[in-house]
Design a protein around this motif. Structure first.
Motif, PDB file in Angstrom:
ATOM      1  N   UNK A   1      -3.922   1.877  -3.010  1.00  0.00           N
ATOM      2  CA  UNK A   1      -4.266   3.030  -2.189  1.00  0.00           C
ATOM      3  C   UNK A   1      -4.569   2.559  -0.766  1.00  0.00           C
ATOM      4  N   UNK A   2      -4.507   3.453   0.219  1.00  0.00           N
ATOM      5  CA  UNK A   2      -4.902   3.065   1.572  1.00  0.00           C
ATOM      6  C   UNK A   2      -6.325   2.523   1.631  1.00  0.00           C
ATOM      7  N   UNK A   3      -7.216   3.075   0.826  1.00  0.00           N
ATOM      8  CA  UNK A   3      -8.603   2.599   0.816  1.00  0.00           C
ATOM      9  C   UNK A   3      -8.686   1.156   0.321  1.00  0.00           C
ATOM     10  N   UNK A   4      -7.895   0.821  -0.694  1.00  0.00           N
ATOM     11  CA  UNK A   4      -7.862  -0.562  -1.179  1.00  0.00           C
ATOM     12  C   UNK A   4      -7.264  -1.485  -0.117  1.00  0.00           C
ATOM     13  N   UNK A   5      -6.241  -1.008   0.568  1.00  0.00           N
ATOM     14  CA  UNK A   5      -5.630  -1.805   1.620  1.00  0.00           C
ATOM     15  C   UNK A   5      -6.552  -2.024   2.800  1.00  0.00           C
TER      16      UNK A   5
ATOM     17  N   UNK B   1       0.830  -1.210   0.000  1.00  0.00           N
ATOM     18  CA  UNK B   1       0.000   0.000   0.000  1.00  0.00           C
ATOM     19  C   UNK B   1       0.864   1.259   0.000  1.00  0.00           C
ATOM     20  N   UNK B   2       0.424   2.241  -0.748  1.00  0.00           N
ATOM     21  CA  UNK B   2       1.110   3.531  -0.846  1.00  0.00           C
ATOM     22  C   UNK B   2       0.895   4.333   0.439  1.00  0.00           C
ATOM     23  N   UNK B   3       1.775   4.117   1.398  1.00  0.00           N
ATOM     24  CA  UNK B   3       1.765   4.841   2.670  1.00  0.00           C
ATOM     25  C   UNK B   3       3.190   5.261   2.977  1.00  0.00           C
TER      26      UNK B   3
END
Length: 217
Positions: free
Chosen positions: A185-189, A173-175
């Motif tokens: 994305x955090x939402x997908x994660x 995840x892109x964090x």
């Protein structure tokens, strides 16, 4: 309305989980940095508590302020890439944040869940802590996540059927931890954690999931 506590929820995947639970839960952000916790709670119009997984003395006051947790999401994590043998304190820190802290929070939330006859515990883990994927987590990260997985697998024998506990891998995840190259994305994660937090009474317990599907330990 059920009350959900998400640790490390002032940013990243935890923030996305808090946002996703917000419509139908009383959401409480657990944050080690009061300023960041306060700001995130203001953005999401929810509550926050000072909760530092390295400092067990913060657990009691935070849970007292929460006044009963129905959904516990153990999301807080740390990625320290130093040698486990050369830097034992980094090993201890990793285990405290990603194993001992979650264990004690589960114990502290258990009584309320039992009284209510309903509880959901979601442990945010990683494929880096899966033996099936080569235990590739650097430093103590993979060891701590593998231990969290083992706790998730074993605890159902000591919990009533009304409390469901599961682990999940959010993927790459892109964090701040995952880095800018991560594809999710955090939402997908956060999606699988949100699903596990709302499991029906006949839902699974003691499992490990990614994209709402079981994965091997």
């Amino acid at each position: 309305m059920k009350t959900a506590l998400i640790t490390g929820a002032n940013r990243g995947i935890g923030y996305a989980i808090a946002k996703g639970l917000r419509p139908d839960h009383r959401v409480i952000i657990g944050a080690r940095d009061p300023k960041a916790g306060r700001q995130a709670a203001q953005e999401l119009d929810c509550d926050w508590v000072h909760l530092d997984l390295e400092d067990p003395d913060t657990f009691g006051p935070a849970l007292t302020k929460a006044n009963g947790i129905d959904v516990l999401v153990n999301n807080a994590g740390i990625l320290i890439e130093t040698s486990m043998m050369e830097y034992p304190q980094d090993f201890e820190t990793s285990m405290q944040i990603m194993l001992h802290g979650p264990y004690h929070l589960i114990g502290a939330c258990r009584a309320h869940m039992e009284t209510r006859g309903w509880g959901r515990i979601v442990n945010v883990s990683s494929g880096w802590g899966a033996f099936s994927e080569g235990m590739e987590g650097p430093g103590a990260y993979g060891v701590a996540k593998a231990a969290l997985n083992a706790l998730t697998f074993a605890l159902p024998r000591d919990l009533p059927d009304c409390i469901k506990i599961n682990a999940m891998c959010p993927g790459w995840v892109h964090t701040r931890m995952g880095g800018a190259s991560a594809p999710r994305t955090p939402e997908e994660g956060a999606d699988t954690a949100l699903w596990l937090a709302r499991l029906p009474d006949d839902g699974p317990t003691g499992g490990f999931f990614r994209d709402r599907s079981p994965i091997p330990w």
